[in-house]
Motif scaffolding. Structure first.
Motif, mmCIF file in Angstrom:
data_model
loop_
_atom_site.group_PDB
_atom_site.id
_atom_site.type_symbol
_atom_site.label_atom_id
_atom_site.label_comp_id
_atom_site.label_asym_id
_atom_site.label_seq_id
_atom_site.Cartn_x
_atom_site.Cartn_y
_atom_site.Cartn_z
ATOM 1 N N UNK A 289 6.743 20.222 13.089
ATOM 2 C CA UNK A 289 7.989 20.131 13.857
ATOM 3 C C UNK A 289 8.498 18.701 13.983
ATOM 4 N N UNK A 290 7.665 17.723 13.679
ATOM 5 C CA UNK A 290 8.097 16.320 13.736
ATOM 6 C C UNK A 290 9.120 16.003 12.650
ATOM 7 N N UNK A 291 9.144 16.809 11.591
ATOM 8 C CA UNK A 291 10.133 16.630 10.533
ATOM 9 C C UNK A 291 9.697 15.737 9.402
ATOM 10 N N UNK A 292 9.060 14.612 9.714
ATOM 11 C CA UNK A 292 8.535 13.716 8.689
ATOM 12 C C UNK A 292 7.195 13.219 9.186
ATOM 13 N N UNK A 293 6.141 13.510 8.416
ATOM 14 C CA UNK A 293 4.800 13.079 8.806
ATOM 15 C C UNK A 293 4.138 12.392 7.630
ATOM 16 N N UNK A 294 3.151 11.554 7.942
ATOM 17 C CA UNK A 294 2.402 10.892 6.887
ATOM 18 C C UNK A 294 1.225 11.775 6.492
ATOM 19 N N UNK B 244 0.833 -1.178 0.000
ATOM 20 C CA UNK B 244 0.000 0.000 0.000
ATOM 21 C C UNK B 244 0.882 1.247 0.000
ATOM 22 N N UNK B 245 0.639 2.122 -0.932
ATOM 23 C CA UNK B 245 1.419 3.354 -1.043
ATOM 24 C C UNK B 245 1.103 4.279 0.118
ATOM 25 N N UNK B 246 2.161 4.868 0.670
ATOM 26 C CA UNK B 246 2.011 5.872 1.713
ATOM 27 C C UNK B 246 2.563 7.188 1.182
ATOM 28 N N UNK B 247 2.088 8.264 1.787
ATOM 29 C CA UNK B 247 2.442 9.598 1.335
ATOM 30 C C UNK B 247 3.101 10.340 2.487
ATOM 31 N N UNK B 248 4.296 10.848 2.250
ATOM 32 C CA UNK B 248 5.099 11.471 3.294
ATOM 33 C C UNK B 248 5.327 12.947 3.004
ATOM 34 N N UNK B 249 5.406 13.714 4.082
ATOM 35 C CA UNK B 249 5.763 15.118 4.003
ATOM 36 C C UNK B 249 6.996 15.323 4.866
ATOM 37 N N UNK B 250 8.086 15.724 4.224
ATOM 38 C CA UNK B 250 9.313 16.047 4.935
ATOM 39 C C UNK B 250 9.439 17.547 5.075
ATOM 40 N N UNK B 251 9.800 18.007 6.247
ATOM 41 C CA UNK B 251 9.969 19.436 6.500
ATOM 42 C C UNK B 251 11.465 19.721 6.528
ATOM 43 N N UNK B 252 11.932 20.408 5.480
ATOM 44 C CA UNK B 252 13.362 20.587 5.260
ATOM 45 C C UNK B 252 13.588 21.952 4.609
ATOM 46 N N UNK B 253 14.681 22.605 4.959
ATOM 47 C CA UNK B 253 14.990 23.894 4.338
ATOM 48 C C UNK B 253 15.120 23.730 2.821
ATOM 49 N N UNK B 254 14.772 24.777 2.091
ATOM 50 C CA UNK B 254 14.830 24.718 0.630
ATOM 51 C C UNK B 254 16.245 24.426 0.153
ATOM 52 N N UNK B 255 17.217 24.999 0.806
ATOM 53 C CA UNK B 255 18.622 24.775 0.455
ATOM 54 C C UNK B 255 18.952 23.280 0.476
ATOM 55 N N UNK B 256 18.506 22.572 1.504
ATOM 56 C CA UNK B 256 18.777 21.138 1.608
ATOM 57 C C UNK B 256 17.924 20.327 0.639
ATOM 58 N N UNK B 257 16.695 20.767 0.403
ATOM 59 C CA UNK B 257 15.839 20.088 -0.575
ATOM 60 C C UNK B 257 16.504 20.112 -1.950
ATOM 61 N N UNK B 258 16.975 21.266 -2.371
ATOM 62 C CA UNK B 258 17.579 21.399 -3.698
ATOM 63 C C UNK B 258 18.803 20.499 -3.844
ATOM 64 N N UNK B 259 19.576 20.357 -2.782
ATOM 65 C CA UNK B 259 20.744 19.468 -2.837
ATOM 66 C C UNK B 259 20.297 18.011 -2.981
#
Length: 144
Positions: A123-128, A1-16
């Motif tokens: 603030x959890x950083x990674x949520x479903x 079953x596919x799960x969907x995640x949201x990561x909270x990360x600065x744009x600078x780190x996302x781009x890298x």
């Protein structure tokens, strides 16, 4: 079953991460990236340009699919404070056609932002995410 995640990360780190085809979460901890499985979707939300500085972004900044590869630990990096950083990572195929989308454009449609204290959840950083929220965000970012 596919799960969907949201990561909270600065744009600078996302781009890298997008440039190099990997994801990491919660300051490189292993457990969060192990929770993601091949075929799951990862969307990044960036509150700011940098990790503790820079302009406010408050937008969804990348979307991709977790690849069928095991997690790995990156080579150690010595930090200015004398500590060593060895983050855990996961391979991701990012959508190159995705456009940055401000959360304010979608707030009225998302389950995530329906409670008054939704920012605390981030603030959890990674949520479903719910399937509904994934669909709303993915459509806004990719048109699909």
């Amino acid at each position: 079953m596919t799960r969907y995640w949201l990561g909270v990360v600065s744009k600078e780190h996302v781009l890298r991460g997008v440039e190099l085809g990997f994801a990491q979460a919660n300051h490189g901890k292993r457990t969060p990236v192990e929770r993601m499985q091949p075929g799951d979707t990862l969307i990044y939300y960036s509150p700011r340009e940098g990790i503790r500085s820079g302009a406010q972004i408050r937008a969804f900044t990348a979307i991709g699919t977790i690849d069928d590869r095991p997690v790995w630990q990156a080579d150690p990096v010595d930090l200015p404070d004398g500590s060593c950083f060895e983050p855990w990572r996961r391979s991701v195929s990012y959508r190159t056609d995705a456009k940055e989308t401000a959360i304010d454009e979608l707030r009225d449609e998302l389950d995530l932002t329906s409670s008054p204290n939704w920012g605390m959840v981030l603030r959890r950083g990674l949520i479903e995410l719910t399937a509904h929220d994934h669909a709303v965000i993915a459509k806004a970012m990719t048109g699909e």
